[in-house]
Design a protein around this motif. Structure first.
Motif, PDB file in Angstrom:
ATOM      1  N   LEU B 126      24.421  80.943  68.523  1.00  0.00           N
ATOM      2  CA  LEU B 126      23.679  79.975  69.318  1.00  0.00           C
ATOM      3  C   LEU B 126      24.587  79.439  70.413  1.00  0.00           C
ATOM      4  O   LEU B 126      25.761  79.151  70.173  1.00  0.00           O
ATOM      5  CB  LEU B 126      23.210  78.811  68.440  1.00  0.00           C
ATOM      6  CG  LEU B 126      22.061  79.103  67.487  1.00  0.00           C
ATOM      7  CD1 LEU B 126      21.900  77.933  66.500  1.00  0.00           C
ATOM      8  CD2 LEU B 126      20.769  79.308  68.267  1.00  0.00           C
ATOM      9  N   SER B 130      22.677  74.264  71.410  1.00  0.00           N
ATOM     10  CA  SER B 130      21.311  74.779  71.263  1.00  0.00           C
ATOM     11  C   SER B 130      20.948  74.967  69.804  1.00  0.00           C
ATOM     12  O   SER B 130      21.776  75.337  68.976  1.00  0.00           O
ATOM     13  CB  SER B 130      21.185  76.129  71.971  1.00  0.00           C
ATOM     14  OG  SER B 130      19.970  76.766  71.605  1.00  0.00           O
ATOM     15  N   ARG B 131      19.685  74.699  69.496  1.00  0.00           N
ATOM     16  CA  ARG B 131      19.148  75.011  68.166  1.00  0.00           C
ATOM     17  C   ARG B 131      18.011  76.028  68.293  1.00  0.00           C
ATOM     18  O   ARG B 131      17.227  76.195  67.364  1.00  0.00           O
ATOM     19  CB  ARG B 131      18.636  73.742  67.485  1.00  0.00           C
ATOM     20  CG  ARG B 131      19.705  72.696  67.213  1.00  0.00           C
ATOM     21  CD  ARG B 131      19.136  71.554  66.376  1.00  0.00           C
ATOM     22  NE  ARG B 131      20.168  70.582  66.029  1.00  0.00           N
ATOM     23  CZ  ARG B 131      20.319  69.397  66.600  1.00  0.00           C
ATOM     24  NH1 ARG B 131      19.483  69.036  67.566  1.00  0.00           N
ATOM     25  NH2 ARG B 131      21.269  68.573  66.226  1.00  0.00           N
ATOM     26  N   LEU B 133      17.002  79.387  68.137  1.00  0.00           N
ATOM     27  CA  LEU B 133      17.354  80.728  67.681  1.00  0.00           C
ATOM     28  C   LEU B 133      16.475  81.807  68.328  1.00  0.00           C
ATOM     29  O   LEU B 133      17.003  82.838  68.778  1.00  0.00           O
ATOM     30  CB  LEU B 133      17.249  80.740  66.154  1.00  0.00           C
ATOM     31  CG  LEU B 133      17.934  81.811  65.336  1.00  0.00           C
ATOM     32  CD1 LEU B 133      19.364  82.053  65.764  1.00  0.00           C
ATOM     33  CD2 LEU B 133      17.880  81.414  63.854  1.00  0.00           C
ATOM     34  N   ARG B 137      17.916  85.005  70.547  1.00  0.00           N
ATOM     35  CA  ARG B 137      17.582  86.397  70.236  1.00  0.00           C
ATOM     36  C   ARG B 137      16.922  87.079  71.431  1.00  0.00           C
ATOM     37  O   ARG B 137      17.186  88.257  71.723  1.00  0.00           O
ATOM     38  CB  ARG B 137      16.683  86.429  68.991  1.00  0.00           C
ATOM     39  CG  ARG B 137      17.480  86.114  67.726  1.00  0.00           C
ATOM     40  CD  ARG B 137      16.649  85.786  66.510  1.00  0.00           C
ATOM     41  NE  ARG B 137      17.502  85.763  65.309  1.00  0.00           N
ATOM     42  CZ  ARG B 137      17.172  85.219  64.147  1.00  0.00           C
ATOM     43  NH1 ARG B 137      16.003  84.620  63.980  1.00  0.00           N
ATOM     44  NH2 ARG B 137      18.014  85.247  63.123  1.00  0.00           N
ATOM     45  N   PRO B 165      24.279  86.283  57.520  1.00  0.00           N
ATOM     46  CA  PRO B 165      23.714  84.998  57.948  1.00  0.00           C
ATOM     47  C   PRO B 165      24.723  83.839  57.930  1.00  0.00           C
ATOM     48  O   PRO B 165      24.479  82.795  58.530  1.00  0.00           O
ATOM     49  CB  PRO B 165      22.588  84.770  56.936  1.00  0.00           C
ATOM     50  CG  PRO B 165      22.140  86.153  56.582  1.00  0.00           C
ATOM     51  CD  PRO B 165      23.411  86.967  56.539  1.00  0.00           C
ATOM     52  N   LEU B 166      25.824  84.050  57.288  1.00  0.00           N
ATOM     53  CA  LEU B 166      26.975  83.155  57.396  1.00  0.00           C
ATOM     54  C   LEU B 166      27.383  82.934  58.853  1.00  0.00           C
ATOM     55  O   LEU B 166      27.934  81.890  59.202  1.00  0.00           O
ATOM     56  CB  LEU B 166      28.102  83.847  56.629  1.00  0.00           C
ATOM     57  CG  LEU B 166      29.473  83.275  56.457  1.00  0.00           C
ATOM     58  CD1 LEU B 166      29.401  81.902  55.836  1.00  0.00           C
ATOM     59  CD2 LEU B 166      30.314  84.205  55.571  1.00  0.00           C
ATOM     60  N   THR B 168      25.239  83.474  61.660  1.00  0.00           N
ATOM     61  CA  THR B 168      24.130  83.372  62.604  1.00  0.00           C
ATOM     62  C   THR B 168      24.389  82.298  63.658  1.00  0.00           C
ATOM     63  O   THR B 168      24.114  82.501  64.841  1.00  0.00           O
ATOM     64  CB  THR B 168      22.817  83.041  61.850  1.00  0.00           C
ATOM     65  OG1 THR B 168      22.586  84.054  60.875  1.00  0.00           O
ATOM     66  CG2 THR B 168      21.641  82.968  62.804  1.00  0.00           C
ATOM     67  N   ALA B 169      24.923  81.169  63.240  1.00  0.00           N
ATOM     68  CA  ALA B 169      25.099  80.052  64.177  1.00  0.00           C
ATOM     69  C   ALA B 169      26.169  80.351  65.220  1.00  0.00           C
ATOM     70  O   ALA B 169      26.007  80.006  66.391  1.00  0.00           O
ATOM     71  CB  ALA B 169      25.457  78.771  63.417  1.00  0.00           C
ATOM     72  N   ASP B 170      27.267  81.003  64.806  1.00  0.00           N
ATOM     73  CA  ASP B 170      28.405  81.050  65.725  1.00  0.00           C
ATOM     74  C   ASP B 170      28.909  82.434  66.114  1.00  0.00           C
ATOM     75  O   ASP B 170      29.810  82.535  66.955  1.00  0.00           O
ATOM     76  CB  ASP B 170      29.572  80.196  65.200  1.00  0.00           C
ATOM     77  CG  ASP B 170      29.920  80.504  63.751  1.00  0.00           C
ATOM     78  OD1 ASP B 170      29.292  81.405  63.164  1.00  0.00           O
ATOM     79  OD2 ASP B 170      30.830  79.838  63.219  1.00  0.00           O
TER      80      ASP B 170
END
Lengths: 294, 294
Positions: B126, B130-131, B133, B137, B165-166, B168-170
């Motif tokens: 992200l 931002s949130r 997702l 994508r 998914p660990l 996904t955020a960064d």
């Protein structure tokens, strides 16, 4: 009450909602968020803050007494949004598995006594020494076949919780909502639902479609944020609402759109949150709820 | 060479394969596994151990010189199973995004010069603050539309890497193989494939079905184990083959069954592995490969 948020210490962006504030009407405190509170403190805390529901855990309920806990919660007029937790059903060892099933039957009895909306099932990880993920998943299905009739007789709804893939190895082999639904759909919706936690599921590109599929199977909704860098202890890595990367409002709207109208728990496992004063944490939860969720 | 494994320190269960051992014919050392080695040391190490392929990283290649690296690898007769990595394509800021695209074009040029089987794309997390997702994508898809023609002209195959998914955020908003394939299938298989890493994908209940779907889109396979408790730094949390919970042999068989016949990289980010002697680590990799993979 200070005007600082806990635990992030940043100035509160919105005022703390007063007890009776209609915006809190679906908020539930999962008692693990304030791990230091016993059942009486948690019930009193919710009443004081105007939080109308609580998610209970078996260990503190046992410590306070099952019947006493049920009475206290009922007298305070709190709804019990869930009992956490049953599960850990993946052992291939016959004795260990039988003990796990027995423990789950006790958890079902407790959920019945407490009038909990559901019993959350964290299904368990890989058995020690095993790398056989399909076998562990099959063991969960086999366990449900045995537990569901017992739960139905006691009018307790089981709620499968898909866990973040961070925990597949050691906590829960059900890694996606889709997989939890595959399992749940073998039973009536009133018997086996799912509990959907933002922390566990937010990353899933299938989440919107699977929530729509879930519909009335959604037995519970839980919220915690995903923060980076991830705290060093993976089990205590959940963030306070608004401290992280999850679009919590969007998440809740998806569950609304799927038809879920029940309570929404805030459940945060985090060492900093646990170290803070309980009443301050609950005030922060209420503030962040109005700021980031509804 | 000692008979102790590195880094776990347990006695080796099998002898170290000799150089020329046919069982090593698909093994590739991703050079990040031995982070302390420069390109020359990594090439010499592979040659000495009888490892026939290498996965290169841009930073050490740049440090050694692109042309010199390409020459060295070719003279050693090593295949280049991948170049790591392009990506980080999610910025909504026009300037930052243009810079990222330019950097990816340079990475494509480098992959062409090195004769790499693919350029691995870690698509990015992200954007700061931002949130959103879905927007991140979508930005990846938009980026591919611009990069693919450039890569095709240079005969470089792009390989989308679904990340655990660990991250996904960064690190990478593509969280599943299915999602990576949705994106890849907009282009010819020769232009855009996927790289499948056991660490990133082992938990996915859809993995067998999605690998079958992937078929000839599999541009690369990488191996690391999932260990518990997860090391405190999430970026360095991968385990040596056999130290964790993944059925690596089963994983590789699934990629075989899907039709993948290329090199298989061992790529381990782990502080203990990085602290160990490089030659010992590579010997351990070769032993564990014969014990747990083939």
């Amino acid at each position: 009450m200070t005007d600082l948020d806990v635990p992030s210490g940043r100035p509160a962006a919105v005022p703390t909602p007063e007890p009776g504030d209609a915006r809190l009407h679906r908020l539930s405190l999962n008692q693990k968020t304030i791990d230091r509170w016993n059942v009486a403190e948690a019930v009193a805390g919710c009443a004081a803050a105007g939080v109308p529901a609580i998610g209970l855990w078996r260990e503190p309920v046992r410590a306070y007494g099952l019947r006493a806990s049920a009475k206290l919660v009922a007298e305070a007029g709190l709804r019990v949004s869930s009992l956490c937790r049953g599960g850990f059903l993946t052992s291939p060892d016959p004795d260990a598995w039988r003990n796990a099933l027995d423990d789950n039957r006790r958890a079902i009895d407790e959920a019945a006594e407490l009038g909990a909306a559901c019993l959350v099932l964290v299904v368990g990880g890989l058995p020690p020494g095993s790398r056989d993920l399909p076998a562990a998943r099959a063991r969960v299905a086999e366990s449900l076949d045995l537990l569901v009739p017992y739960a139905v007789e006691r009018n307790v709804r089981l709620a499968l919780e898909p866990m973040h893939p961070l925990y597949t190895a050691d906590r829960g082999v059900l890694a996606t909502l889709g997989e939890a639904l595959d399992l749940a759909e073998r039973f009536p919706s009133s018997a086996v639902g799912v509990v959907v936690d933002s922390f566990h599921t937010w990353w899933d590109p299938q989440l919107p479609a699977q929530l729509t599929r879930a519909g009335e199977r959604i037995a519970g909704v839980q919220l915690a944020d995903w923060i980076t860098p991830l705290p060093p202890d993976a089990l205590l890595s959940r963030g306070m609402l608004g401290d992280g990367h999850i679009d919590l409002r969007g998440f809740v709207r998806l569950t609304d759109a799927a038809g879920y109208t029940g309570d929404i728990e805030v459940e945060i496992f985090n060492a900093d949150v646990w170290a803070a004063d309980g009443a301050q944490t609950l005030a922060t939860v209420c503030r962040r709820w109005t700021e980031h969720v509804i």
